[in-house]
Write an enzyme that holds these catalytic residues in place. Structure first.
Site, PDB file in Angstrom:
ATOM      1  N   ARG A 202      51.343   0.131  15.947  1.00 16.56           N
ATOM      2  CA  ARG A 202      52.781  -0.219  16.422  1.00 16.56           C
ATOM      3  C   ARG A 202      52.862   0.104  17.757  1.00 16.56           C
ATOM      4  O   ARG A 202      53.782  -0.643  18.294  1.00 16.56           O
ATOM      5  CB  ARG A 202      53.660   0.510  15.426  1.00 16.56           C
TER       6      ARG A 202
ATOM      7  N   HIS B 290      55.890   7.331  20.314  1.00 20.58           N
ATOM      8  CA  HIS B 290      56.575   7.325  19.276  1.00 20.58           C
ATOM      9  C   HIS B 290      57.949   8.240  19.282  1.00 20.58           C
ATOM     10  O   HIS B 290      57.904   9.004  20.080  1.00 20.58           O
ATOM     11  CB  HIS B 290      55.831   7.668  18.063  1.00 20.58           C
TER      12      HIS B 290
ATOM     13  N   GLU C  31      52.121   9.881  17.226  1.00 17.40           N
ATOM     14  CA  GLU C  31      53.265  10.490  16.706  1.00 17.40           C
ATOM     15  C   GLU C  31      52.877  11.848  16.249  1.00 17.40           C
ATOM     16  O   GLU C  31      51.762  12.229  15.831  1.00 17.40           O
ATOM     17  CB  GLU C  31      53.767   9.600  15.426  1.00 17.40           C
TER      18      GLU C  31
ATOM     19  N   ARG D   6      59.250   3.745  23.303  1.00 19.90           N
ATOM     20  CA  ARG D   6      59.153   3.913  22.088  1.00 19.90           C
ATOM     21  C   ARG D   6      58.901   2.574  21.440  1.00 19.90           C
ATOM     22  O   ARG D   6      59.310   1.478  21.742  1.00 19.90           O
ATOM     23  CB  ARG D   6      60.379   4.396  21.430  1.00 19.90           C
ATOM     24  N   HIS D   7      57.718   2.477  20.374  1.00 28.38           N
ATOM     25  CA  HIS D   7      57.396   1.482  19.648  1.00 28.38           C
ATOM     26  C   HIS D   7      58.651   0.512  19.158  1.00 28.38           C
ATOM     27  O   HIS D   7      59.541   1.259  18.630  1.00 28.38           O
ATOM     28  CB  HIS D   7      56.130   1.680  18.700  1.00 28.38           C
TER      29      HIS D   7
END
Length: 233
Positions: A60, A152, A84, A9-10
């Site tokens: 991101r 995401h 996302e 995940r970012h």
């Protein structure tokens, strides 16, 4: 050798810090996010040697992936399918904002349902989109090599459920922390069900500070200076 998959995940953004629903709004990493990405990438690079890094095209995720790319010398490839979950009219709002305007839909969403009438993707749609992307990228990766997919929170929750043979709405795992990852290994048999095995979830450098979401701990010298200037009770 069996296929090895890391779903990362970012790192943190200002919207994460404010508990705003990001969806597909392109929000950059904040200062803490850059620290998280750098520290997490170093830990990933110490444990794994990816042969490919594929990221969502939202900044991101791209910037988070970039820290690992520089650490291991592997370029970042982009795949818009890894974006996302789209939340339509809810994007950019806090839970309080949503509850005030859509109380019934908010309750259904929090109970595990899908918001209706606001332009949001369903969990099944997200799982299908992300699952297709992950399986496609796995197929393009050298057998036995480690593939890192940078995406995401909501998207990764759906695809982990999908890869483990669960319903996309399955809520048997908690949300993944920023800059943390899930580790999966292919089952090793074409007829295995599910096709993947979960080796680790929410893995990350949680010992990097006393509060990962707040960033690095203050330096002792700075703490002493703050104490010296603090007004007495």
């Amino acid at each position: 050798m069996r296929q090895h998959l890391l779903l990362w995940r970012h790192a943190r953004t200002a919207y994460n810090a404010l508990a705003r629903l990001q969806g597909q709004i392109d929000i950059p990493l904040d200062e803490v996010g850059h620290w998280q990405a750098r520290v997490s990438a170093a830990r990933l690079a110490a444990r794994h040697r990816p042969v490919r890094i594929v990221a969502s095209d939202l900044s991101r995720a791209v910037d988070t992936a970039g820290y690992l790319a520089r650490a291991v010398g592997v370029p970042v490839e982009l795949d818009p399918r890894l974006r996302e979950r789209a939340f339509g009219e809810w994007e950019g709002m806090t839970g309080h904002d949503i509850e005030a305007r859509w109380p019934q839909e908010f309750r259904e969403w929090r109970a595990g349902g899908d918001p209706v009438g606001v332009g949001a993707e369903t969990r099944a749609e997200v799982a299908a989109r992300i699952g297709e992307a992950v399986r496609d990228q796995v197929a393009r990766t050298t057998e036995g090599g480690t593939l890192v997919v940078v995406s995401h929170g909501s998207a990764l929750g759906s695809v982990v459920a999908d890869l483990l043979g669960q319903d996309p709405a399955w809520r048997g795992i908690v949300g993944m922390h920023n800059a943390h990852w899930a580790e999966l290994l292919a089952a090793g048999s074409a007829d295995a069900d599910p096709a993947w095995r979960l080796l680790g979830y929410n893995v990350g450098p949680t010992d990097a500070s006393s509060d990962w979401n707040a960033g690095p701990d203050p330096e002792p010298a700075q703490e002493a200076a703050d104490d010296a200037t603090r007004d007495p009770d």
